[in-house]
Design an enzyme around this catalytic site. Structure first.
Site, PDB file in Angstrom:
ATOM      1  N   LYS A  71      -5.719  34.769  15.287  1.00  0.00           N
ATOM      2  CA  LYS A  71      -6.235  33.413  15.059  1.00  0.00           C
ATOM      3  C   LYS A  71      -5.317  32.536  14.206  1.00  0.00           C
ATOM      4  O   LYS A  71      -5.204  31.342  14.450  1.00  0.00           O
ATOM      5  CB  LYS A  71      -7.624  33.474  14.415  1.00  0.00           C
ATOM      6  N   ASP A 108     -15.654  27.597  15.850  1.00  0.00           N
ATOM      7  CA  ASP A 108     -16.648  28.457  15.180  1.00  0.00           C
ATOM      8  C   ASP A 108     -17.671  27.640  14.394  1.00  0.00           C
ATOM      9  O   ASP A 108     -18.883  27.829  14.532  1.00  0.00           O
ATOM     10  CB  ASP A 108     -15.959  29.441  14.236  1.00  0.00           C
TER      11      ASP A 108
END
Ligand code: ATR
Length: 291
Positions: A71, A108
């Site tokens: 990520k 997210d």
């Protein structure tokens, strides 16, 4: 499911990636929407990430999701980074543009807010003070997203104080909100005046100890959320419900963070509903025994 030679292509990059539920979810949506598309697991070692990302658009992929440990590395491998992803320091969704350019996003926090919007539509007007437990990647995504959404006060409570302080420093003074780090021992008292409590630690997850938190100081109107979704009703959420708080489970974030990616590679906005939730809660299919 029929996959033709013209199928839309997407996948999830991780190392390892075998535990990911994203293929289950995105292929469910492809099928449900009658789309000719496929979403595959892409197990890619860190040293192979750069060439894989260069190849992805050339192989016809419309985008991918990104999971551990890629990520942060993805920030340097895409052509453009959305400002929220840059602030968070992590990319979980990469979209391929018309000319094959790669843009990185972090969905997210927005996924969490979308779920919160569904469970407690009035939360934006009613929330001034948010208490976040934890200071890992999930807390970082939520903290930046909450500040972008305009909350007034954010209290970060973490077992390792340096991590909470580092996150406060990272959040900077780019907004009008008061952001403070509190010691773990203060977590019970930190709930005073909170409108929203979110657990982003792994406590309460299957195999982990329960979160030891006394909710006595939490105002009765406060919403309690957990990002843990195994089990769906964590000890924290059960206790909050027993006390009459509105609760928000962790599954919604997992589902809603996938919506922007699928909207791009599926060409249609998928609906997160009860059938989608049931799909993700179903136990994995047992592997056939050898021999
Ligand atoms: P993620 O990226 O999913 O948020 P992470 O970076 O491993 O995962 O963060 C896990 C969080 O759970 C951290 O805030 C961690 O606290 P530390 O920063 O002190 O490690 C918290 N956590 C895990 N186990 C804990 C425990 N037993 N007590 C208190 N906090 C715990």
């Amino acid at each position: 499911m029929t996959i033709s030679g013209k199928a839309r292509l997407a996948g999830v990059l991780g190392w390892p990636v075998g535990h990911s539920k994203s293929p289950l979810l995105h292929n469910f949506w492809f099928e449900r929407h009658g789309l000719d598309g496929v979403y595959v697991p892409l197990p890619v070692a860190p040293e192979d990430l750069a060439p894989v990302m260069r190849a992805l658009p050339r192989m016809g992929f419309l985008g991918c999701n990104v999971t551990l440990p890629h990520k942060a590395a993805m920030l340097d491998l895409v052509d453009a980074v959305d400002p929220l992803a840059a602030a968070i320091g992590a990319v979980n969704t990469v979209l391929v543009g018309d000319a094959g350019s790669l843009t990185g996003y972090n969905t997210d926090g927005l996924g969490f807010l979308a779920h919160l919007d569904g469970c407690a539509p009035d939360w934006r007007a009613a929330t001034r003070r948010v208490v976040l437990l934890g200071a890992g990647g999930a807390a970082r995504a939520l903290a930046f997203t909450f500040l972008a959404a305009g909350i007034h006060e954010l209290a970060l409570v973490n077992r390792t104080p340096e991590r909470a302080a580092a996150l406060v420093a990272r959040l900077g003074d780019q907004n009008d909100a008061a952001v403070l780090a509190l010691p773990w021992a203060e977590r019970h008292r930190a709930l005073e005046g909170a409108d929203l409590l979110v657990n982003t630690t792994s406590l309460g997850m299957v195999g982990q100890p329960a979160l030891d938190l006394d909710l006595a100081a939490l105002p009765a109107t406060a919403i309690v959320a957990d990002i843990v979704y195994t089990p769906l009703s964590t000890p924290l959420l059960s206790e909050a419900r027993r006390r009459g708080h509105r609760t928000v489970d962790g599954l919604g974030m997992l589902l809603h963070q996938a919506v922007p990616g699928f909207t791009h590679w599926g060409g249609t906005r998928p609906v997160v509903d009860e059938a989608t939730r049931r799909l993700m809660l179903a136990p994995p299919v047992a592997e056939p025994k050898a021999g």
